[in-house]
Design a protein around this motif. Structure first.
Motif, PDB file in Angstrom:
ATOM      1  N   SER A  14      34.394  34.517  50.277  1.00  0.00           N
ATOM      2  CA  SER A  14      34.750  34.134  48.901  1.00  0.00           C
ATOM      3  C   SER A  14      34.629  35.324  47.958  1.00  0.00           C
ATOM      4  O   SER A  14      35.487  35.534  47.095  1.00  0.00           O
ATOM      5  CB  SER A  14      33.847  33.001  48.413  1.00  0.00           C
ATOM      6  OG  SER A  14      34.066  31.834  49.154  1.00  0.00           O
ATOM      7  N   GLY A  15      33.586  36.104  48.133  1.00  0.00           N
ATOM      8  CA  GLY A  15      33.408  37.302  47.310  1.00  0.00           C
ATOM      9  C   GLY A  15      34.517  38.310  47.521  1.00  0.00           C
ATOM     10  O   GLY A  15      35.027  38.912  46.563  1.00  0.00           O
ATOM     11  N   LEU A  16      34.921  38.490  48.760  1.00  0.00           N
ATOM     12  CA  LEU A  16      36.023  39.413  49.061  1.00  0.00           C
ATOM     13  C   LEU A  16      37.338  38.913  48.471  1.00  0.00           C
ATOM     14  O   LEU A  16      38.130  39.703  47.958  1.00  0.00           O
ATOM     15  CB  LEU A  16      36.154  39.610  50.575  1.00  0.00           C
ATOM     16  CG  LEU A  16      35.008  40.378  51.237  1.00  0.00           C
ATOM     17  CD1 LEU A  16      35.158  40.336  52.758  1.00  0.00           C
ATOM     18  CD2 LEU A  16      34.954  41.802  50.732  1.00  0.00           C
ATOM     19  N   GLU A  17      37.579  37.615  48.533  1.00  0.00           N
ATOM     20  CA  GLU A  17      38.797  37.051  47.950  1.00  0.00           C
ATOM     21  C   GLU A  17      38.806  37.246  46.427  1.00  0.00           C
ATOM     22  O   GLU A  17      39.837  37.584  45.849  1.00  0.00           O
ATOM     23  CB  GLU A  17      38.923  35.568  48.296  1.00  0.00           C
ATOM     24  CG  GLU A  17      39.296  35.330  49.744  1.00  0.00           C
ATOM     25  CD  GLU A  17      39.289  33.858  50.120  1.00  0.00           C
ATOM     26  OE1 GLU A  17      38.778  33.017  49.339  1.00  0.00           O
ATOM     27  OE2 GLU A  17      39.788  33.541  51.206  1.00  0.00           O
ATOM     28  N   LEU A  18      37.659  37.032  45.795  1.00  0.00           N
ATOM     29  CA  LEU A  18      37.571  37.256  44.348  1.00  0.00           C
ATOM     30  C   LEU A  18      37.845  38.714  44.001  1.00  0.00           C
ATOM     31  O   LEU A  18      38.553  39.014  43.040  1.00  0.00           O
ATOM     32  CB  LEU A  18      36.187  36.849  43.829  1.00  0.00           C
ATOM     33  CG  LEU A  18      35.935  35.363  43.662  1.00  0.00           C
ATOM     34  CD1 LEU A  18      34.470  35.115  43.321  1.00  0.00           C
ATOM     35  CD2 LEU A  18      36.832  34.783  42.587  1.00  0.00           C
ATOM     36  N   ALA A  19      37.293  39.614  44.782  1.00  0.00           N
ATOM     37  CA  ALA A  19      37.505  41.039  44.527  1.00  0.00           C
ATOM     38  C   ALA A  19      38.977  41.403  44.693  1.00  0.00           C
ATOM     39  O   ALA A  19      39.531  42.148  43.882  1.00  0.00           O
ATOM     40  CB  ALA A  19      36.633  41.873  45.467  1.00  0.00           C
ATOM     41  N   ASN A  21      41.607  39.394  44.397  1.00  0.00           N
ATOM     42  CA  ASN A  21      42.368  38.805  43.291  1.00  0.00           C
ATOM     43  C   ASN A  21      42.157  39.592  42.002  1.00  0.00           C
ATOM     44  O   ASN A  21      43.096  39.791  41.231  1.00  0.00           O
ATOM     45  CB  ASN A  21      41.983  37.342  43.092  1.00  0.00           C
ATOM     46  CG  ASN A  21      42.463  36.464  44.228  1.00  0.00           C
ATOM     47  OD1 ASN A  21      43.388  36.813  44.937  1.00  0.00           O
ATOM     48  ND2 ASN A  21      41.828  35.325  44.400  1.00  0.00           N
ATOM     49  N   SER A  22      40.942  40.035  41.761  1.00  0.00           N
ATOM     50  CA  SER A  22      40.664  40.816  40.558  1.00  0.00           C
ATOM     51  C   SER A  22      41.413  42.141  40.585  1.00  0.00           C
ATOM     52  O   SER A  22      41.948  42.582  39.567  1.00  0.00           O
ATOM     53  CB  SER A  22      39.163  41.076  40.423  1.00  0.00           C
ATOM     54  OG  SER A  22      38.473  39.873  40.243  1.00  0.00           O
ATOM     55  N   LEU A  23      41.458  42.762  41.741  1.00  0.00           N
ATOM     56  CA  LEU A  23      42.173  44.024  41.880  1.00  0.00           C
ATOM     57  C   LEU A  23      43.670  43.820  41.656  1.00  0.00           C
ATOM     58  O   LEU A  23      44.315  44.612  40.964  1.00  0.00           O
ATOM     59  CB  LEU A  23      41.915  44.631  43.262  1.00  0.00           C
ATOM     60  CG  LEU A  23      42.438  46.028  43.507  1.00  0.00           C
ATOM     61  CD1 LEU A  23      41.836  47.009  42.511  1.00  0.00           C
ATOM     62  CD2 LEU A  23      42.123  46.464  44.923  1.00  0.00           C
ATOM     63  N   ASP A  24      44.229  42.743  42.205  1.00  0.00           N
ATOM     64  CA  ASP A  24      45.645  42.430  41.990  1.00  0.00           C
ATOM     65  C   ASP A  24      45.934  42.224  40.511  1.00  0.00           C
ATOM     66  O   ASP A  24      46.937  42.720  39.982  1.00  0.00           O
ATOM     67  CB  ASP A  24      46.056  41.179  42.770  1.00  0.00           C
ATOM     68  CG  ASP A  24      46.179  41.421  44.258  1.00  0.00           C
ATOM     69  OD1 ASP A  24      46.250  42.601  44.669  1.00  0.00           O
ATOM     70  OD2 ASP A  24      46.206  40.433  45.009  1.00  0.00           O
ATOM     71  N   MET A  26      44.209  43.408  37.976  1.00  0.00           N
ATOM     72  CA  MET A  26      44.050  44.684  37.281  1.00  0.00           C
ATOM     73  C   MET A  26      45.303  45.549  37.456  1.00  0.00           C
ATOM     74  O   MET A  26      45.801  46.143  36.501  1.00  0.00           O
ATOM     75  CB  MET A  26      42.821  45.427  37.812  1.00  0.00           C
ATOM     76  CG  MET A  26      42.473  46.671  37.044  1.00  0.00           C
ATOM     77  SD  MET A  26      40.898  47.399  37.523  1.00  0.00           S
ATOM     78  CE  MET A  26      41.158  47.759  39.231  1.00  0.00           C
ATOM     79  N   ILE A  27      45.849  45.606  38.655  1.00  0.00           N
ATOM     80  CA  ILE A  27      47.056  46.401  38.909  1.00  0.00           C
ATOM     81  C   ILE A  27      48.241  45.816  38.147  1.00  0.00           C
ATOM     82  O   ILE A  27      49.031  46.559  37.558  1.00  0.00           O
ATOM     83  CB  ILE A  27      47.333  46.490  40.425  1.00  0.00           C
ATOM     84  CG1 ILE A  27      46.272  47.362  41.090  1.00  0.00           C
ATOM     85  CG2 ILE A  27      48.727  47.039  40.694  1.00  0.00           C
ATOM     86  CD1 ILE A  27      46.304  47.340  42.602  1.00  0.00           C
ATOM     87  N   SER A  28      48.371  44.500  38.134  1.00  0.00           N
ATOM     88  CA  SER A  28      49.462  43.867  37.386  1.00  0.00           C
ATOM     89  C   SER A  28      49.365  44.186  35.901  1.00  0.00           C
ATOM     90  O   SER A  28      50.384  44.466  35.251  1.00  0.00           O
ATOM     91  CB  SER A  28      49.439  42.352  37.592  1.00  0.00           C
ATOM     92  OG  SER A  28      49.717  42.032  38.924  1.00  0.00           O
ATOM     93  N   CYS A  29      48.154  44.151  35.363  1.00  0.00           N
ATOM     94  CA  CYS A  29      47.959  44.483  33.943  1.00  0.00           C
ATOM     95  C   CYS A  29      48.311  45.943  33.676  1.00  0.00           C
ATOM     96  O   CYS A  29      48.942  46.255  32.654  1.00  0.00           O
ATOM     97  CB  CYS A  29      46.526  44.203  33.518  1.00  0.00           C
ATOM     98  SG  CYS A  29      46.139  42.457  33.405  1.00  0.00           S
ATOM     99  N   MET A  30      47.922  46.819  34.587  1.00  0.00           N
ATOM    100  CA  MET A  30      48.241  48.240  34.415  1.00  0.00           C
ATOM    101  C   MET A  30      49.747  48.463  34.431  1.00  0.00           C
ATOM    102  O   MET A  30      50.284  49.222  33.616  1.00  0.00           O
ATOM    103  CB  MET A  30      47.568  49.069  35.510  1.00  0.00           C
ATOM    104  CG  MET A  30      46.078  49.217  35.330  1.00  0.00           C
ATOM    105  SD  MET A  30      45.232  50.026  36.712  1.00  0.00           S
ATOM    106  CE  MET A  30      46.206  51.457  37.007  1.00  0.00           C
ATOM    107  N   LEU A  31      50.461  47.806  35.341  1.00  0.00           N
ATOM    108  CA  LEU A  31      51.915  47.945  35.412  1.00  0.00           C
ATOM    109  C   LEU A  31      52.577  47.387  34.156  1.00  0.00           C
ATOM    110  O   LEU A  31      53.531  47.974  33.638  1.00  0.00           O
ATOM    111  CB  LEU A  31      52.465  47.244  36.655  1.00  0.00           C
ATOM    112  CG  LEU A  31      52.154  47.924  37.982  1.00  0.00           C
ATOM    113  CD1 LEU A  31      52.583  47.035  39.147  1.00  0.00           C
ATOM    114  CD2 LEU A  31      52.822  49.284  38.069  1.00  0.00           C
ATOM    115  N   SER A  32      52.053  46.279  33.657  1.00  0.00           N
ATOM    116  CA  SER A  32      52.590  45.699  32.435  1.00  0.00           C
ATOM    117  C   SER A  32      52.375  46.646  31.249  1.00  0.00           C
ATOM    118  O   SER A  32      53.274  46.828  30.423  1.00  0.00           O
ATOM    119  CB  SER A  32      51.912  44.350  32.164  1.00  0.00           C
ATOM    120  OG  SER A  32      52.366  43.798  30.966  1.00  0.00           O
TER     121      SER A  32
END
Length: 73
Positions: A14-19, A21-24, A26-32
């Motif tokens: 669960s912790g790895l999945e949260l990490a 998703n958070s990384l995804d 963050m990258i989407s926000c950076m691209l936006s």
């Protein structure tokens, strides 16, 4: 010997999945933000009305987003 239970493994996953998703996110926000900044910069340079240049930048950013989608499959 390690004292690991199924619950510990589930919590780890669960912790790895949260990490991930958070990384995804963050990258989407950076691209936006890159897209918004590119559009704003082009407008400041007087190139905002040039659809060819704008399309090149948006196409490049879209290709970055698409590359990320293919990696997640």
């Amino acid at each position: 010997d390690y004292d690991v239970t199924i619950m510990h493994l589930r919590l780890l996953i669960s912790g790895l999945e949260l990490a991930t998703n958070s990384l995804d996110t963050m990258i989407s926000c950076m691209l936006s933000m890159m897209k918004s900044n590119a559009i704003e910069s082009m407008r400041e340079m007087g190139l905002g009305d040039n659809p060819v240049e704008l399309e090149k930048i948006l196409g490049f950013i879209a290709s970055l987003e698409n590359d990320g989608d293919e990696d997640s499959r």
